[in-house]
Design an enzyme around this catalytic site. Structure first.
Site, mmCIF file in Angstrom:
data_model
loop_
_atom_site.group_PDB
_atom_site.id
_atom_site.type_symbol
_atom_site.label_atom_id
_atom_site.label_comp_id
_atom_site.label_asym_id
_atom_site.label_seq_id
_atom_site.Cartn_x
_atom_site.Cartn_y
_atom_site.Cartn_z
ATOM 1 C CB THR A 164 -31.245 33.082 -25.363
ATOM 2 O OG1 THR A 164 -30.523 33.029 -24.141
ATOM 3 C CG2 THR A 164 -30.431 32.890 -26.746
ATOM 4 C CE LYS B 154 -23.004 32.176 -11.525
ATOM 5 N NZ LYS B 154 -23.257 32.362 -13.094
ATOM 6 C CG LEU C 47 -23.898 41.783 -17.176
ATOM 7 C CD1 LEU C 47 -23.430 43.068 -17.434
ATOM 8 C CD2 LEU C 47 -22.652 40.697 -16.752
ATOM 9 C CB THR D 294 -28.898 43.385 -11.638
ATOM 10 O OG1 THR D 294 -28.298 42.343 -10.819
ATOM 11 C CG2 THR D 294 -27.722 44.127 -12.254
ATOM 12 C CG ASN E 54 -25.909 37.265 -18.258
ATOM 13 O OD1 ASN E 54 -25.159 37.730 -17.240
ATOM 14 N ND2 ASN E 54 -27.348 37.556 -18.346
ATOM 15 C CE1 TYR F 87 -25.050 32.484 -8.337
ATOM 16 C CE2 TYR F 87 -23.591 33.160 -6.800
ATOM 17 C CZ TYR F 87 -24.012 33.456 -8.012
ATOM 18 O OH TYR F 87 -23.770 34.317 -8.950
ATOM 19 C CB SER G 182 -17.807 33.021 -12.598
ATOM 20 O OG SER G 182 -17.551 32.406 -11.307
#
Length: 279
Positions: free
Chosen positions: A34, A155, A16, A186, A85, A151, A136
């Protein structure tokens, strides 16, 4: 001009983040991107220019993040939109994952975003405007995925501190939004991106099934387009009153409705015990 807003996007080398930077540059925005290695950004988007600034940044190191944000302001003169992100998926049950594995996921997914917010807010407060989008996951709203507890908890934390940030920042004209993406096509679920536990426990059959389903079946067949996700974020940035909570992708409303139903059912079934504490 509106299209000259300065965006600061973390985790921009793929997924993304990559599609968002690509979209922003095409639309004439100025972008600081970045990644852990600047070479990948230069290879994809070119060297530093009046519209683009590639930055090599370790999001888990506060001083490095502080440098990257200040370098952005130095290069462009200001910063307007922050997109947190950067992150990765850590698979494994709570029992399987070591303290080091769990903390590493929190260092990137939670404390990394906090590093960015901490160092960007002084600039946004001074100019009394800005947007912060914290990415998130639908797993940050519904955590009932076996083998994804750590994980999901990272989030959930992103959602929690974004709600607080929205209240803290609104007096300065700054909007904060937590974005809950569903399944996007992705490389997030590729074996190179998603981390699996160093040591597994055979008894956790449901977790292994979930792991294999995500890595082998869902990966590559996700129903959402990251290019369209990037377009949605740009549209949100133009809203005068963007939402605090934003579901992103088809099928996400199913998770929303299922959790509301489950919470409501438990609340109603146990209402008498809940209210038995009254003085």
């Amino acid at each position: 001009m509106e299209t000259k807003k300065v965006w600061f996007v973390t985790g921009a080398s793929k997924g993304l983040g990559f599609e968002l930077v690509k979209k922003l540059l095409l639309e004439g925005f100025r972008v600081a991107a970045t990644s852990r290695t600047a070479e990948s950004l230069v290879a994809s988007f070119g060297k530093a220019s009046e519209n683009f600034l590639p930055l090599e940044m370790n999001i888990a190191e506060n001083d490095n993040v502080k440098w990257a944000v200040s370098r952005t302001v130095e290069h462009f003169g200001n910063v307007d939109v922050i997109v947190n992100n950067a992150g990765y998926g850590q698979i494994g049950t709570l029992e399987e994952l070591t303290d080091e594995e769990a903390r590493a996921n929190f260092d990137v997914n939670v404390f990394g975003s906090l590093n960015v917010i901490r160092n960007a807010m002084p600039y946004l407060r001074e100019q009394k405007s800005g947007n912060i989008f914290n990415i998130s996951s639908i797993g940050g709203y519904a955590g009932n995925f076996p083998g994804w507890g750590i994980y999901c908890s990272t989030k959930f934390a992103v959602a929690g501190f974004t709600e607080a940030l929205a209240e803290e920042a609104k007096a300065f004209g700054i909007h904060a939004t937590v974005v809950y993406p569903g399944y996007f096509r992705t490389d997030f679920l590729s074996k190179e991106s998603a981390k699996t536990p160093a040591h597994t426990i055979e008894a956790y059959e449901s977790a292994r099934n979930s792991e294999q389903a995500h890595l082998n079946d869902i990966n590559g067949s996700q129903p959402n387009d990251p290019v369209k996700a990037a377009e949605a974020l740009v549209e949100l940035s133009r809203a005068q009153q963007p939402p605090v909570h934003f579901l992103l992708g088809i099928e996400t409303h199913e998770f929303l409705n299922n959790k509301i139903e489950a919470l409501t059912k438990d609340a109603e079934n146990w209402k008498s015990l809940t209210e038995s504490t009254a003085i």
